[in-house]
Design a protein around this motif. Sequence first.
Motif, short mmCIF file in Angstrom:
data_model
loop_
_atom_site.label_atom_id
_atom_site.label_comp_id
_atom_site.label_asym_id
_atom_site.label_seq_id
_atom_site.Cartn_x
_atom_site.Cartn_y
_atom_site.Cartn_z
N ASP A 26 6.59 5.41 -2.39
CA ASP A 26 7.71 5.10 -3.29
C ASP A 26 8.88 4.49 -2.51
OD1 ASP A 26 6.31 6.09 -5.45
OD2 ASP A 26 7.26 8.07 -5.38
N ARG A 27 9.07 4.95 -1.30
CA ARG A 27 10.19 4.47 -0.48
C ARG A 27 9.95 3.07 0.05
NH1 ARG A 27 13.34 2.38 2.23
NH2 ARG A 27 14.91 3.23 3.66
N PHE A 28 8.74 2.76 0.47
CA PHE A 28 8.50 1.50 1.18
C PHE A 28 7.69 0.47 0.40
CE2 PHE A 28 9.24 4.58 4.64
CZ PHE A 28 10.30 3.94 5.27
N SER A 29 7.10 0.86 -0.71
CA SER A 29 6.31 -0.12 -1.47
C SER A 29 6.52 0.10 -2.96
CB SER A 29 4.83 -0.02 -1.10
OG SER A 29 4.08 -1.00 -1.78
N GLY A 30 5.68 0.92 -3.56
CA GLY A 30 5.85 1.25 -4.97
C GLY A 30 5.36 0.20 -5.95
N GLN A 31 4.62 -0.81 -5.48
CA GLN A 31 4.14 -1.86 -6.37
C GLN A 31 2.66 -2.18 -6.11
OE1 GLN A 31 6.77 -5.18 -5.75
NE2 GLN A 31 8.48 -4.21 -6.77
N TYR A 32 1.88 -1.17 -5.79
CA TYR A 32 0.47 -1.37 -5.46
C TYR A 32 -0.33 -0.18 -5.97
CZ TYR A 32 -3.36 -3.28 -2.60
OH TYR A 32 -4.54 -3.86 -2.16
N PRO A 33 -0.62 -0.14 -7.27
CA PRO A 33 -1.25 1.03 -7.89
C PRO A 33 -2.54 1.49 -7.21
CG PRO A 33 -0.50 -0.50 -9.57
CD PRO A 33 -0.32 -1.21 -8.25
N LYS A 34 -3.28 0.58 -6.57
CA LYS A 34 -4.54 0.97 -5.92
C LYS A 34 -4.31 2.00 -4.83
CE LYS A 34 -8.65 -0.86 -3.67
NZ LYS A 34 -9.28 -1.99 -2.97
N PHE A 35 -3.09 2.06 -4.31
CA PHE A 35 -2.75 3.02 -3.26
C PHE A 35 -3.15 4.44 -3.66
CE2 PHE A 35 0.23 6.14 -1.51
CZ PHE A 35 0.18 5.87 -0.15
N HIS A 36 -2.94 4.79 -4.91
CA HIS A 36 -3.16 6.16 -5.36
C HIS A 36 -4.64 6.55 -5.39
CE1 HIS A 36 1.09 6.33 -6.28
NE2 HIS A 36 0.97 5.21 -6.98
N LYS A 37 -5.53 5.57 -5.34
CA LYS A 37 -6.96 5.85 -5.35
C LYS A 37 -7.52 6.00 -3.94
CE LYS A 37 -7.67 3.25 -9.64
NZ LYS A 37 -8.44 2.14 -10.30
N MET A 38 -6.75 5.64 -2.92
CA MET A 38 -7.23 5.67 -1.54
C MET A 38 -7.33 7.10 -1.01
SD MET A 38 -4.97 2.64 0.21
CE MET A 38 -4.65 1.09 -0.66
N ASP A 39 -8.14 7.28 0.03
CA ASP A 39 -8.17 8.56 0.73
C ASP A 39 -6.98 8.62 1.68
OD1 ASP A 39 -9.02 6.75 2.72
OD2 ASP A 39 -10.29 8.26 3.66
N PRO A 40 -6.65 9.80 2.23
CA PRO A 40 -5.47 9.92 3.09
C PRO A 40 -5.48 8.99 4.31
CG PRO A 40 -6.16 12.09 2.36
CD PRO A 40 -7.22 11.13 1.90
N LEU A 41 -6.64 8.78 4.92
CA LEU A 41 -6.71 7.90 6.09
C LEU A 41 -6.30 6.48 5.73
CD1 LEU A 41 -7.58 7.72 9.11
CD2 LEU A 41 -9.82 6.95 8.27
N SER A 42 -6.83 5.98 4.62
CA SER A 42 -6.48 4.63 4.19
C SER A 42 -5.02 4.54 3.76
CB SER A 42 -7.39 4.18 3.05
OG SER A 42 -8.72 4.05 3.49
#
Length: 210
Positions: free
Chosen positions: A44-60
């Motif tokens: 949220d602080r540095f991007s917040g415009q890439y919904p696919k982020f929420h589907k990634m695993d912690p490493l990614s």
Amino acid sequence: MSKQTAYITGSCVVRKHQVYRNGALLWQEAPSLELQEFLRKAYDRFSGQYPKFHKMDPLSKLGWLAAEVLLREAPIEDHLPEQVAIVLSNRSASLDTDLRYYNTVKDIPSPALFVYTLPNIVIGEICIRHGFKGEHAFFTMDSFDAEQVVSYAQLLLDSGVATACLCGWVEVMDQQYEVALFLAERQQREGAVAFTAAEVKKLYAQQSGS
């Protein structure tokens, strides 16, 4: 093939719920936060415009986030997509996700987790985000080996395969994590230092508080 001078033109280190860019602390959160909550707040602080982020695993998520912070102020558009390489390493490979996927096998296997049961998927997520199409490699080792990572990245730069290389370390195991990314280029820029194992170690150590 002769070795040619390359430079570290940017860096990002994330550890202990603190985000550093080029050695300067940008942002920090309470150490009591769970890793996933910290990553969401950092997104949220540095991007917040890439919904696919929420589907990634912690490493990614961690590698993607560090690349996002580093490349925000890096002139990466100077390079052709085919000439931006990525060389990453860690200790646990994809074991953090492997274990969580294994737990789902007892009931219904999770395809959403299965697709992240390779450590180099983090490279793919960074490439998709930034359009990189260059060479890439992922190594597993006991601890961050600056000599090996720098040596491999330097080889790509010297051979002409790459004109820029994003390289470093991205490790996640349960709540333990750390990422240190460095952008190496053949072109010298303001504030850049020589791309050597010694300089990489120095940046890595300074931002670990050691």
